[in-house]
Scaffold this active site. Sequence first.
Site, short mmCIF file in Angstrom:
data_model
loop_
_atom_site.label_atom_id
_atom_site.label_comp_id
_atom_site.label_asym_id
_atom_site.label_seq_id
_atom_site.Cartn_x
_atom_site.Cartn_y
_atom_site.Cartn_z
CG HIS A 35 4.75 -9.54 -1.09
ND1 HIS A 35 4.60 -8.21 -0.83
CD2 HIS A 35 4.52 -10.17 0.09
CE1 HIS A 35 4.30 -8.03 0.47
NE2 HIS A 35 4.24 -9.22 1.04
CG HIS B 115 0.32 -11.70 2.31
ND1 HIS B 115 -0.22 -10.48 2.65
CD2 HIS B 115 1.66 -11.57 2.51
CE1 HIS B 115 0.76 -9.66 3.05
NE2 HIS B 115 1.91 -10.31 2.98
CD GLU B 116 4.61 -13.96 1.84
OE1 GLU B 116 5.40 -13.29 1.16
OE2 GLU B 116 4.31 -13.64 3.01
CG HIS C 29 7.66 -7.97 11.05
ND1 HIS C 29 6.95 -9.06 11.52
CD2 HIS C 29 7.40 -7.90 9.73
CE1 HIS C 29 6.28 -9.62 10.52
NE2 HIS C 29 6.54 -8.95 9.43
CD GLU D 200 3.62 -6.56 3.39
OE1 GLU D 200 3.01 -7.65 3.41
OE2 GLU D 200 4.86 -6.49 3.23
CG HIS E 276 7.88 -14.16 9.21
ND1 HIS E 276 6.93 -14.07 10.20
CD2 HIS E 276 7.57 -13.21 8.30
CE1 HIS E 276 6.07 -13.10 9.88
NE2 HIS E 276 6.45 -12.57 8.74
CB ALA E 277 5.38 -16.33 4.86
CE1 TYR F 181 3.35 -7.34 6.48
CE2 TYR F 181 4.61 -6.27 8.21
CZ TYR F 181 4.55 -7.14 7.15
OH TYR F 181 5.68 -7.80 6.73
#
Length: 603
Positions: A377, A373-374, A502, A401, A343-344, A512
């Site tokens: 972060h 997306h990552e 999660h 997020e 999971h990323a 999210y």
Amino acid sequence: MKKLPEIFTGVLLVVMISACSQPSSENAAMTETAEQFVERANTELDELSREIGAAEWVRSTYITQDTAIIAAAASEKYAKWHSGMVQLALAYDDQELSPETQRAINLLKLGTALPTPNDPAKRKELTLIATELKGMYGAGQYCRNDNDCISGSELEGLMQDTRDYDELEEYWTGWRTISPPMRDKYQRYVELVNEGAGELGYGDLGEMWRAGFDMSPAEFQGEAARLWEQVKPLYEELHCAVRVKLGEYYGEDKVPQDGPIPAHLLGNMWAQEWGFIYDIMEPYPGVSDLDVDSTLKTKDYSPQEMVRSAENFYVSLGMDRLPDTFWERSQFSKPQDREVVCHASAWGLDGGNDLRIKMCIKQTYDELRTIYHELGHNYYQAAYKDQPPLFQGSAHSGFHEAIGDTVTLSMTPDYLQEVGLVNSSEQSEQAIINRQMQMALDKIAFLPFGKLIDEWRWGVFSGEIVPEDYNKAWWEMRRKYQGIAPPSARSEENFDPGAKYHIPANVSYTRYFLARILQFQFQRSLCETAGHEGNLASCSIYGSKEAGGKFFAMMASGQSEPWQDALEKLTGTREMDATAIIDYFAPLMRYLKEQNAGRSCGW
Ligand code: X8Z
Ligand code: ZN
């Protein structure tokens, strides 16, 4: 010989950390001012984070019995330190403190997603359970027999590409064989985290999670409900149109037109984002097919090249290139020789100087967007790294997020063409509707899912949902919010929530849901700053240093101020608000309403 000092550093660290646990620090509290206490908390937190970060990284990229022990021990050490510090902080409760010191102390109290009881045996038990649950998810497989096992990330891929009803059902049900063994552990985890949350002064863990939004937990619950009501009409139109098309595709006996949609037909293991059934949903077949997948394959992009593409976007906004260590230490591909958590995730180790991502990158557009997306972060982590450790975090969890997701909104056809990911970018009305459908299948379909995951957990933590009803309550919420149902009967023999990362990984999820709404708010104001004219959906902030500067300035304040202040600086408003997402999808909504006219929607 060279190794010796390092070993000694390790020992000293242990001594230092155990010296700041409860009993010996009581003396310090009496002599420390609140400012000194916060300063010490920052220093110790910085040290501890390094150790926990290293243990967690190794655990997530190398799942074995041994790494479970290492990670659980680090987590236990942190938990012990944290409980001790929170108790000491009580001494400042009646003092008049500066807003900054008060905020630091409040954040310290909220500074764990996994509050543990003070009882050493229970603390140890909980940190081990939490580590094991995450490992069980990471190592999870569906085995037809001993020699025929499919990993979670392979199953995800199969759910995306398969269009055979029964085969999909097999993968769907198969993946859910990983979670029944989690049930007892999860039940115990709930008891223990609630005890921990109680000792920190919260009614239960759900209340503690809801307390992290610069308003009361009850007010926050109201906010989340208000936002859901704003976007619900969009979801209902989409659900209606999707059910019709799936009925045509699989037959109305399989997809009854007056009830919920079978959960395994939506191109995603959890029916959370539906972009993979775009082939079934495409409003104007063949018009402006933005086939990024085929470009990635034809040009044979490596995982690193895909990450470079995302980095280039952030650099175009005026942000720095990622450090060399990012490229050396990240996990880009699934290792063949061991179990990992695929999971990323994005990591800001060493106080934000050691940035990494951990993914099992596949050559798809979906994965490319996850990379963008990552990196959102990572750029947030880099932006706030000069804040004191207690302020190194996002304005609220939804902000973290939303950064990368905002950037993905700028992956317009023009942008994709400019960077060579598609050959042409058509602007006809039909092309716009097609693109909006593609995006809505991900962005709009996700909203009720984003909302319900924590709604279920809030109920579980508060005791409103009892263990005997875990699965029943789960499916009631899936039906109520998403209008979906399992392909076959489920019972309390199953533990379907555990098959979603999660839940076993103890990551709160409302973030999210909030991010899905916030990103459109962010985009609206960044596009204004970038001088974009025309509709919001056609805006890309790619290359805009002005927009980038504003974005970065907001990120750089970390969690040093209430999120309302951060939001105001970026957007001029202090409220989360769904009008931007509603405006964005206005053309598609007109189209869907036309399509759905005369149909009986709902479930
Ligand atoms: O977990 C994630 C990211 C890591 S923060 C990949 N997401 C949620 C999910 O996969 O369930 C992004 C979208 C929602
Ligand atoms: Zn994320």
